[in-house]
Design a protein around this motif. Structure first.
Motif, PDB file in Angstrom:
ATOM      1  N   PRO A 326       0.856  -1.185   0.000  1.00  0.00           N
ATOM      2  CA  PRO A 326       0.000   0.000   0.000  1.00  0.00           C
ATOM      3  C   PRO A 326       0.896   1.241   0.000  1.00  0.00           C
ATOM      4  CG  PRO A 326      -0.589  -1.520   1.798  1.00  0.00           C
ATOM      5  CD  PRO A 326       0.702  -2.007   1.207  1.00  0.00           C
ATOM      6  N   LEU A 327       0.419   2.317  -0.613  1.00  0.00           N
ATOM      7  CA  LEU A 327       1.217   3.543  -0.698  1.00  0.00           C
ATOM      8  C   LEU A 327       0.502   4.700  -0.015  1.00  0.00           C
ATOM      9  CD1 LEU A 327       2.318   3.526  -4.465  1.00  0.00           C
ATOM     10  CD2 LEU A 327       3.603   2.677  -2.483  1.00  0.00           C
ATOM     11  N   VAL A 328       1.237   5.432   0.808  1.00  0.00           N
ATOM     12  CA  VAL A 328       0.737   6.699   1.338  1.00  0.00           C
ATOM     13  C   VAL A 328       1.517   7.781   0.596  1.00  0.00           C
ATOM     14  CG1 VAL A 328       0.425   8.148   3.367  1.00  0.00           C
ATOM     15  CG2 VAL A 328       0.341   5.641   3.605  1.00  0.00           C
ATOM     16  N   LEU A 329       0.812   8.554  -0.228  1.00  0.00           N
ATOM     17  CA  LEU A 329       1.456   9.577  -1.057  1.00  0.00           C
ATOM     18  C   LEU A 329       1.141  10.946  -0.456  1.00  0.00           C
ATOM     19  CD1 LEU A 329       0.438   8.244  -4.605  1.00  0.00           C
ATOM     20  CD2 LEU A 329       2.459   7.656  -3.255  1.00  0.00           C
ATOM     21  N   ILE A 330       2.189  11.684  -0.096  1.00  0.00           N
ATOM     22  CA  ILE A 330       2.000  12.972   0.576  1.00  0.00           C
ATOM     23  C   ILE A 330       2.706  14.057  -0.229  1.00  0.00           C
ATOM     24  CG2 ILE A 330       2.366  14.259   2.724  1.00  0.00           C
ATOM     25  CD1 ILE A 330       2.679  11.563   4.182  1.00  0.00           C
ATOM     26  N   GLY A 331       2.019  15.176  -0.504  1.00  0.00           N
ATOM     27  CA  GLY A 331       2.710  16.225  -1.236  1.00  0.00           C
ATOM     28  C   GLY A 331       1.930  17.519  -1.296  1.00  0.00           C
ATOM     29  N   ASN A 332       2.573  18.522  -1.902  1.00  0.00           N
ATOM     30  CA  ASN A 332       1.887  19.807  -2.095  1.00  0.00           C
ATOM     31  C   ASN A 332       2.263  20.385  -3.450  1.00  0.00           C
ATOM     32  OD1 ASN A 332       4.506  20.632  -1.639  1.00  0.00           O
ATOM     33  ND2 ASN A 332       3.960  22.295  -0.257  1.00  0.00           N
ATOM     34  N   GLY A 333       1.414  21.303  -3.926  1.00  0.00           N
ATOM     35  CA  GLY A 333       1.695  22.055  -5.145  1.00  0.00           C
ATOM     36  C   GLY A 333       2.082  21.178  -6.316  1.00  0.00           C
ATOM     37  N   SER A 334       3.186  21.576  -7.003  1.00  0.00           N
ATOM     38  CA  SER A 334       3.606  20.831  -8.191  1.00  0.00           C
ATOM     39  C   SER A 334       4.166  19.456  -7.838  1.00  0.00           C
ATOM     40  CB  SER A 334       4.649  21.640  -8.967  1.00  0.00           C
ATOM     41  OG  SER A 334       5.764  21.901  -8.127  1.00  0.00           O
ATOM     42  N   GLY A 335       4.351  19.190  -6.542  1.00  0.00           N
ATOM     43  CA  GLY A 335       4.769  17.849  -6.096  1.00  0.00           C
ATOM     44  C   GLY A 335       3.749  16.786  -6.451  1.00  0.00           C
ATOM     45  N   LEU A 336       2.552  17.216  -6.820  1.00  0.00           N
ATOM     46  CA  LEU A 336       1.534  16.255  -7.248  1.00  0.00           C
ATOM     47  C   LEU A 336       2.039  15.421  -8.426  1.00  0.00           C
ATOM     48  CD1 LEU A 336      -1.381  15.413  -6.688  1.00  0.00           C
ATOM     49  CD2 LEU A 336      -2.122  17.100  -8.380  1.00  0.00           C
ATOM     50  N   ALA A 337       2.958  16.012  -9.229  1.00  0.00           N
ATOM     51  CA  ALA A 337       3.465  15.310 -10.417  1.00  0.00           C
ATOM     52  C   ALA A 337       4.048  13.948 -10.041  1.00  0.00           C
ATOM     53  CB  ALA A 337       4.510  16.171 -11.118  1.00  0.00           C
ATOM     54  N   GLY A 338       4.993  13.957  -9.106  1.00  0.00           N
ATOM     55  CA  GLY A 338       5.662  12.710  -8.729  1.00  0.00           C
ATOM     56  C   GLY A 338       4.682  11.709  -8.131  1.00  0.00           C
ATOM     57  N   LEU A 339       3.638  12.201  -7.470  1.00  0.00           N
ATOM     58  CA  LEU A 339       2.655  11.307  -6.849  1.00  0.00           C
ATOM     59  C   LEU A 339       1.723  10.720  -7.909  1.00  0.00           C
ATOM     60  CD1 LEU A 339       1.828  13.491  -3.707  1.00  0.00           C
ATOM     61  CD2 LEU A 339       3.656  11.806  -4.010  1.00  0.00           C
ATOM     62  N   HIS A 340       1.280  11.579  -8.855  1.00  0.00           N
ATOM     63  CA  HIS A 340       0.403  11.090  -9.929  1.00  0.00           C
ATOM     64  C   HIS A 340       1.079   9.972 -10.720  1.00  0.00           C
ATOM     65  CE1 HIS A 340      -3.014  14.236 -10.662  1.00  0.00           C
ATOM     66  NE2 HIS A 340      -3.080  13.654  -9.484  1.00  0.00           N
ATOM     67  N   ALA A 341       2.386  10.120 -10.968  1.00  0.00           N
ATOM     68  CA  ALA A 341       3.089   9.084 -11.751  1.00  0.00           C
ATOM     69  C   ALA A 341       2.952   7.729 -11.053  1.00  0.00           C
ATOM     70  CB  ALA A 341       4.559   9.455 -11.912  1.00  0.00           C
ATOM     71  N   HIS A 342       3.056   7.718  -9.717  1.00  0.00           N
ATOM     72  CA  HIS A 342       2.941   6.439  -9.007  1.00  0.00           C
ATOM     73  C   HIS A 342       1.515   5.895  -9.061  1.00  0.00           C
ATOM     74  CE1 HIS A 342       6.948   5.664  -7.659  1.00  0.00           C
ATOM     75  NE2 HIS A 342       7.097   6.939  -7.316  1.00  0.00           N
ATOM     76  N   ILE A 343       0.525   6.788  -9.029  1.00  0.00           N
ATOM     77  CA  ILE A 343      -0.866   6.313  -9.120  1.00  0.00           C
ATOM     78  C   ILE A 343      -1.096   5.709 -10.505  1.00  0.00           C
ATOM     79  CG2 ILE A 343      -3.296   6.980  -8.988  1.00  0.00           C
ATOM     80  CD1 ILE A 343      -2.461   9.254  -7.081  1.00  0.00           C
ATOM     81  N   LEU A 344      -0.602   6.398 -11.547  1.00  0.00           N
ATOM     82  CA  LEU A 344      -0.797   5.907 -12.911  1.00  0.00           C
ATOM     83  C   LEU A 344      -0.060   4.584 -13.138  1.00  0.00           C
ATOM     84  CD1 LEU A 344      -0.554   9.355 -14.693  1.00  0.00           C
ATOM     85  CD2 LEU A 344      -2.565   7.857 -14.674  1.00  0.00           C
ATOM     86  N   ALA A 345       1.114   4.451 -12.496  1.00  0.00           N
ATOM     87  CA  ALA A 345       1.853   3.186 -12.631  1.00  0.00           C
ATOM     88  C   ALA A 345       1.044   2.044 -12.011  1.00  0.00           C
ATOM     89  CB  ALA A 345       3.219   3.302 -11.965  1.00  0.00           C
ATOM     90  N   ARG A 346       0.406   2.311 -10.880  1.00  0.00           N
ATOM     91  CA  ARG A 346      -0.441   1.292 -10.242  1.00  0.00           C
ATOM     92  C   ARG A 346      -1.621   0.927 -11.132  1.00  0.00           C
ATOM     93  NH1 ARG A 346       0.109   0.351  -4.441  1.00  0.00           N
ATOM     94  NH2 ARG A 346       2.182  -0.539  -4.612  1.00  0.00           N
ATOM     95  N   GLU A 347      -2.174   1.974 -11.791  1.00  0.00           N
ATOM     96  CA  GLU A 347      -3.334   1.742 -12.656  1.00  0.00           C
ATOM     97  C   GLU A 347      -2.971   0.723 -13.738  1.00  0.00           C
ATOM     98  OE1 GLU A 347      -4.639   5.129 -14.955  1.00  0.00           O
ATOM     99  OE2 GLU A 347      -6.738   4.622 -14.594  1.00  0.00           O
ATOM    100  N   GLY A 348      -1.701   0.739 -14.163  1.00  0.00           N
ATOM    101  CA  GLY A 348      -1.257  -0.187 -15.193  1.00  0.00           C
ATOM    102  C   GLY A 348      -1.039  -1.600 -14.684  1.00  0.00           C
ATOM    103  N   GLN A 349      -1.094  -1.787 -13.360  1.00  0.00           N
ATOM    104  CA  GLN A 349      -0.935  -3.146 -12.797  1.00  0.00           C
ATOM    105  C   GLN A 349      -2.295  -3.804 -12.676  1.00  0.00           C
ATOM    106  OE1 GLN A 349       0.939  -3.048  -8.957  1.00  0.00           O
ATOM    107  NE2 GLN A 349       2.713  -1.933  -9.705  1.00  0.00           N
ATOM    108  N   ALA A 350      -2.284  -5.137 -12.598  1.00  0.00           N
ATOM    109  CA  ALA A 350      -3.549  -5.858 -12.471  1.00  0.00           C
ATOM    110  C   ALA A 350      -4.154  -5.606 -11.088  1.00  0.00           C
ATOM    111  CB  ALA A 350      -3.297  -7.347 -12.672  1.00  0.00           C
ATOM    112  N   ALA A 351      -5.487  -5.386 -11.040  1.00  0.00           N
ATOM    113  CA  ALA A 351      -6.202  -5.286  -9.758  1.00  0.00           C
ATOM    114  C   ALA A 351      -6.250  -6.700  -9.152  1.00  0.00           C
ATOM    115  CB  ALA A 351      -7.587  -4.743 -10.011  1.00  0.00           C
TER     116      ALA A 351
END
Ligand SMILES: Cc1cc2nc3c(=O)[nH]c(=O)nc-3n(C[C@H](O)[C@H](O)[C@H](O)COP(=O)(O)O)c2cc1C
Length: 462
Positions: A326-351
């Protein structure tokens, strides 16, 4: 109808094939890295090469150093500084350290456990000195920071005070300077070109789309940019990696090697590099405002404009051993970029997905929530399991992400007990330090150190 169904099916299959190929390449990369370390590292060797890294550069140079020594027939052991205890150093002949510096002259995350738990302790009687130990430090840094290479110098002084013999003064490396790396090679008797940071070559990238995300905000403008290679295919990268970009007309230019670094907000499956760029304005000592060169170009020039850029692998913020956690992603402002990449990478994995909790802070709910519909979709899909937002200018009691961390203490302890990894991306000042303090207050110093040493607490802060 049948034809449309067939087309849809073909598209789904093609997409699945692309995802499978990306996953395979990623696993292969991880396995290759482990194999390289195993091939070089001998646990009984009396020469130890250690790295204290946050972004991964020191780790890469330490691996190359160990490989170079090994190629000359020396037995070497390779470790992260956070895995080193006083007992590890006892009985060694030689110790070569490659360490970077962060914050205000602080240890990088990959060395902070050692800095606190070993170097931070008063010289206790049980830590025997090491008079027979020869050592040398390769200190990575950047002269733009006031505390240039400070942590490398601290390690050097500390080992000297423990009785170890410095083979040479710390070798300072300003921003990857090849001349300094050549000096390190010569001092260790390595072959030419054993140690180097030659990345991918810079290539032309074209701005294909830009969206202003926060009109009306009290904050500086934030833009989402889509970039594509001007020639040739899209290179590959992993969530957590950076785009290094050379602004046009930069005096230093490519030779001066002062590229700007941006966290990539997309994965190769999206088919483009997406960045979140804040149109930076900085106030000088006279109170005059100046625009950032790179960000004013990226946020101002029209689509179709091109820059020289390249992908920079950022091992310290990749998923690494946390792919199934499980991932806890914490950030602010443009830091959302690095967090979104990890969410999108998960989306590409099988549920079923192991769960992602996004904790994000901005200024005003009315103007700084462009991604609210995207987050809602991810919540509905079950890709995101929880979302907590803080807004610093809306007059609410909870203003910052560090306040959310403290408010959600029980839930956070529960996620960590379920083996979650924590990723922090965004401002160094006013966020990263306060989030770190909040995490230590909630989880305890020992747990945070343990997570750092295990690569379960990772940061991309700037
Ligand atoms: C947020 C941040 C803070 C930094 N602070 C310093 C510093 O105080 N002194 C310094 O010499 N270099 C500083 N640097 C430069 C890094 O030490 C340098 O980029 C190094 O090569 C990183 O190595 P790593 O990838 O192994 O962590 C900083 C870099 C970043 C991104």
């Amino acid at each position: 109808m049948t034809a449309r169904l067939m087309l849809a099916l073909a598209l789904v299959l093609a997409y699945a094939a692309v995802c499978a190929r990306i996953a395979w390449r990623w696993r292969q990369g991880q396995a290759d890295q482990r194999a390289r370390v195993q091939a070089v590292s001998d646990p009984r060797a009396r020469t130890l090469v250690v790295h204290g890294s946050q972004g991964g550069t020191a780790e890469q140079l330490a691996l190359q150093t160990a490989q170079g020594l090994r190629a000359q027939g020396q037995a070497v052991r390779l470790l992260a500084l956070n895995a080193v205890t006083p007992a590890t150093l006892t009985g060694l002949d030689q110790l070569w350290l490659v360490v970077s510096t962060y914050g205000e002259g602080d240890a990088p995350d990959g060395a902070s456990v050692f800095a606190d738990a070993v170097m931070g302790q008063p010289d206790a009687a049980h830590v025997a000195p090491w008079p027979a130990l020869r050592f040398g430090v390769l200190a990575l840094g950047d002269r733009q920071y006031a505390q240039f290479c400070a942590f490398g110098h601290r390690v050097h002084r500390w080992l000297g005070a423990r009785g170890a013999q410095a083979a040479f003064a710390p070798v300072e490396v300003d921003n990857g300077d090849p001349a300094a790396l050549a000096r390190w090679q010569a001092l260790l008797g390595l072959a030419e070109d054993d140690v180097g940071l030659a990345g991918a070559p810079f290539a032309r990238w074209t701005l294909s789309r830009r969206e202003h995300l926060n009109p009306g905000s009290q904050g500086h403008p934030l833009h989402a940019l889509t970039l594509l290679p001007a020639d040739g295919p899209l290179p590959t990268w992993q969530a957590g990696d950076l785009l290094q970009l050379l602004p046009e007309g930069d005096e230093a230019g490519e030779a001066g090697k002062r590229p700007r670094e941006y966290s990539i907000a997309s994965t190769p499956a999206q088919g483009s590099v997406c960045l979140l760029v804040r149109h930076a304005h900085q106030q000088d000592e006279q109170g005059q405002w100046h625009q950032g060169l790179a960000s004013s170009q990226l946020c101002g020039l029209p689509p179709g404009s091109t820059w020289r850029a390249r992908i920079k692998p950022h091992a310290g913020f990749r998923i690494g051993p946390n792919a199934e956690r499980p991932l806890v992603l914490i950030g602010n402002g443009s830091g959302l970029a690095g967090l979104h990449a990890h969410i999108l990478a998960r989306e590409g994995q099988a549920a079923p997905w192991p769960g992602i909790w996004l904790i994000y802070g901005e200024r005003q709910r009315a103007h700084d929530a462009a991604y609210a519909p995207t987050w809602q979709t991810w919540l509905d899909q079950g890709l995101l399991s929880r979302l907590d937002l803080s807004y610093s200018r809306d007059g609410e009691a909870v203003r910052h992400v560090q306040d959310l961390v403290r408010q959600q203490a029980d839930r956070l302890r529960d996620w960590v007990a379920r083996d979650a990894a924590i990723y922090v991306c965004g401002s160094l000042h006013g966020m990263a330090g306060d989030v770190d303090a909040a995490l230590r207050a909630v989880l305890g110093d020992g747990e945070v150190r343990h997570m750092l040493a295990a690569g379960r607490y990772r940061r991309d802060v700037y």
